[in-house]
Design a protein around this motif. Structure first.
Motif, PDB file in Angstrom:
ATOM      1  N   GLN A  14      -5.484   2.286   8.647  1.00  0.00           N
ATOM      2  CA  GLN A  14      -4.871   3.414   9.341  1.00  0.00           C
ATOM      3  C   GLN A  14      -3.851   4.108   8.442  1.00  0.00           C
ATOM      4  N   LEU A  15      -3.043   3.315   7.742  1.00  0.00           N
ATOM      5  CA  LEU A  15      -2.051   3.883   6.835  1.00  0.00           C
ATOM      6  C   LEU A  15      -2.730   4.648   5.706  1.00  0.00           C
ATOM      7  N   GLU A  16      -3.811   4.067   5.181  1.00  0.00           N
ATOM      8  CA  GLU A  16      -4.537   4.727   4.097  1.00  0.00           C
ATOM      9  C   GLU A  16      -5.112   6.072   4.566  1.00  0.00           C
ATOM     10  N   GLU A  17      -5.608   6.103   5.782  1.00  0.00           N
ATOM     11  CA  GLU A  17      -6.123   7.351   6.341  1.00  0.00           C
ATOM     12  C   GLU A  17      -5.003   8.380   6.470  1.00  0.00           C
ATOM     13  N   ASN A  18      -3.855   7.945   6.978  1.00  0.00           N
ATOM     14  CA  ASN A  18      -2.725   8.858   7.156  1.00  0.00           C
ATOM     15  C   ASN A  18      -2.237   9.433   5.825  1.00  0.00           C
ATOM     16  N   ILE A  19      -2.201   8.594   4.806  1.00  0.00           N
ATOM     17  CA  ILE A  19      -1.777   9.051   3.483  1.00  0.00           C
ATOM     18  C   ILE A  19      -2.719  10.128   2.958  1.00  0.00           C
ATOM     19  N   GLY A  20      -3.984  10.049   3.369  1.00  0.00           N
ATOM     20  CA  GLY A  20      -4.968  11.036   2.958  1.00  0.00           C
ATOM     21  C   GLY A  20      -4.660  12.440   3.433  1.00  0.00           C
ATOM     22  N   ALA A  21      -3.697  12.588   4.318  1.00  0.00           N
ATOM     23  CA  ALA A  21      -3.305  13.913   4.805  1.00  0.00           C
ATOM     24  C   ALA A  21      -2.815  14.799   3.660  1.00  0.00           C
ATOM     25  N   ALA A  80      -3.310  16.606  11.713  1.00  0.00           N
ATOM     26  CA  ALA A  80      -2.030  16.670  12.416  1.00  0.00           C
ATOM     27  C   ALA A  80      -0.854  16.389  11.481  1.00  0.00           C
ATOM     28  N   ILE A  81      -1.007  15.414  10.597  1.00  0.00           N
ATOM     29  CA  ILE A  81       0.064  15.067   9.662  1.00  0.00           C
ATOM     30  C   ILE A  81       0.245  16.169   8.624  1.00  0.00           C
ATOM     31  N   ALA A  82      -0.869  16.682   8.102  1.00  0.00           N
ATOM     32  CA  ALA A  82      -0.795  17.782   7.135  1.00  0.00           C
ATOM     33  C   ALA A  82      -0.161  19.011   7.764  1.00  0.00           C
ATOM     34  N   LEU A 134       0.831  -1.205   0.000  1.00  0.00           N
ATOM     35  CA  LEU A 134       0.000   0.000   0.000  1.00  0.00           C
ATOM     36  C   LEU A 134       0.866   1.256   0.000  1.00  0.00           C
ATOM     37  N   ALA A 135       1.922   1.225   0.780  1.00  0.00           N
ATOM     38  CA  ALA A 135       2.831   2.377   0.853  1.00  0.00           C
ATOM     39  C   ALA A 135       3.496   2.633  -0.497  1.00  0.00           C
ATOM     40  N   TYR A 136       4.053   1.586  -1.086  1.00  0.00           N
ATOM     41  CA  TYR A 136       4.715   1.730  -2.387  1.00  0.00           C
ATOM     42  C   TYR A 136       3.750   2.216  -3.464  1.00  0.00           C
ATOM     43  N   ASP A 137       2.554   1.657  -3.465  1.00  0.00           N
ATOM     44  CA  ASP A 137       1.557   2.033  -4.471  1.00  0.00           C
ATOM     45  C   ASP A 137       1.148   3.498  -4.359  1.00  0.00           C
ATOM     46  N   ASN A 138       1.330   4.068  -3.170  1.00  0.00           N
ATOM     47  CA  ASN A 138       0.971   5.467  -2.952  1.00  0.00           C
ATOM     48  C   ASN A 138       2.183   6.400  -2.997  1.00  0.00           C
ATOM     49  N   GLY A 139       3.290   5.883  -3.517  1.00  0.00           N
ATOM     50  CA  GLY A 139       4.454   6.737  -3.729  1.00  0.00           C
ATOM     51  C   GLY A 139       5.408   6.866  -2.569  1.00  0.00           C
ATOM     52  N   ILE A 140       5.193   6.117  -1.497  1.00  0.00           N
ATOM     53  CA  ILE A 140       6.117   6.179  -0.355  1.00  0.00           C
ATOM     54  C   ILE A 140       7.363   5.363  -0.681  1.00  0.00           C
ATOM     55  N   ASN A 141       8.525   5.990  -0.575  1.00  0.00           N
ATOM     56  CA  ASN A 141       9.774   5.280  -0.883  1.00  0.00           C
ATOM     57  C   ASN A 141      10.816   5.449   0.209  1.00  0.00           C
ATOM     58  N   LEU A 142      10.379   5.850   1.389  1.00  0.00           N
ATOM     59  CA  LEU A 142      11.292   6.032   2.517  1.00  0.00           C
ATOM     60  C   LEU A 142      10.781   5.227   3.707  1.00  0.00           C
ATOM     61  N   PHE A 143      11.622   4.334   4.225  1.00  0.00           N
ATOM     62  CA  PHE A 143      11.243   3.495   5.363  1.00  0.00           C
ATOM     63  C   PHE A 143      12.311   3.599   6.447  1.00  0.00           C
ATOM     64  N   ASP A 144      11.864   3.853   7.643  1.00  0.00           N
ATOM     65  CA  ASP A 144      12.763   4.030   8.793  1.00  0.00           C
ATOM     66  C   ASP A 144      12.835   2.715   9.562  1.00  0.00           C
ATOM     67  N   THR A 145      14.041   2.203   9.748  1.00  0.00           N
ATOM     68  CA  THR A 145      14.180   0.919  10.426  1.00  0.00           C
ATOM     69  C   THR A 145      15.504   0.851  11.169  1.00  0.00           C
ATOM     70  N   ALA A 146      15.585  -0.076  12.116  1.00  0.00           N
ATOM     71  CA  ALA A 146      16.822  -0.271  12.881  1.00  0.00           C
ATOM     72  C   ALA A 146      16.781  -1.648  13.524  1.00  0.00           C
TER      73      ALA A 146
END
Length: 260
Positions: free
Chosen positions: A224-231, A202-204, A18-30
């Motif tokens: 939840q992710l889909e809602e956040n992307i809607g920002a 809040a995200i916007a 879902l993230a990739y399909d919506n143009g997200i290309n940055l992932f934070d991990t550790a």
């Protein structure tokens, strides 16, 4: 944290898609998040930006700069950044890099949301104008506080209920947490008028800051992710007057009438 232990592989895969399909290309991990599980899921061979998370007071900053330069020169990363460093420490890293022909950091990863503004809005802009440091911000929903899900206590599966995150629970149940919950009621009214949810507002609100390069999201469900992307759709609605109204709510103490 979420991908490493709170959700199934199937849900993680669904949200990554879902993230990739919506143009997200940055992932934070550790690795520290979940015993390397999050890194394994992403199948990383290298990273774009490697972060020095919290300065090591026992190690000279010059050593950190040289180590990060080595990582980049070896092809393991393209850039490096800092996380939770002070402006003075970031400036020293930049100066050391220039002095010894090393690679300076390009951004600071900082907490930024409606209830945490000082660093991103006051401290980092000066560094941006001086040395070009950008801001990669995290926790736009204040660890879930701004979603409103803590208005009636701590839900069983919420992060504030997890072992090791008792500090979130204490924050929510403290005096400042009570004041924040009261402000959320006024912010919800603004979101309703704009035709969006409180998390989207809040995200916007974070994205509208021109000094912010990226806003890191966290989600445990695809919905939840889909809602956040809607920002993204809310950004054009954040006029000068709306921003002023939000700032007024955040800066003022709730009245006694609202507390009743």
């Amino acid at each position: 944290i979420t991908f490493g232990g709170q959700i199934t592989e199937q849900v993680a895969e669904e949200m990554m898609t879902l993230a990739y399909d919506n143009g997200i290309n940055l992932f934070d991990t550790a690795e520290v998040y979940s015993l390397k599980a999050s890194l394994d899921r992403l199948q990383l061979q290298y990273v774009d930006v490697v972060f020095a998370n919290r300065p090591d007071t026992n190690t000279p900053i010059e050593e950190t700069v040289r180590a990060m330069t080595h990582v980049i020169n070896q092809g393991m990363a393209m850039y490096w950044g800092t996380s939770r460093w002070t402006s003075v420490e970031i400036m020293e890293a930049y100066s050391v890099a220039r002095q010894f022909n090393q690679i300076p950091p390009i951004c600071e990863q900082a907490e930024y949301h409606m209830f945490q503004r000082e660093k991103v809005e006051v401290q980092l802009p000066e560094l941006f104008h001086k040395i070009g440091i950008g801001a990669m911000t995290w926790s736009p929903l204040a660890c879930g506080i701004i979603t409103g899900k803590y208005s009636n206590g701590i839900p069983p599966q919420a992060r504030a209920s997890l072992k090791g995150y008792e500090w979130i629970k204490d924050k929510i149940q403290g005096e400042e947490g009570h004041r924040q919950q009261l402000k959320l009621k006024d912010l919800e009214a603004v979101a309703e008028r704009l035709g969006c949810t409180l998390p989207q507002l809040a995200i916007a609100w974070c994205l509208r800051n021109e000094g912010v390069n990226s806003v890191l999201l966290g989600a445990s469900r695809p919905e939840q992710l889909e809602e956040n992307i809607g920002a993204i759709q809310v950004l054009p609605k954040l006029s000068v007057s709306v921003i002023a109204e939000v700032d007024s709510i955040l800066r003022n103490k709730p009245s006694s009438k609202k507390q009743m």
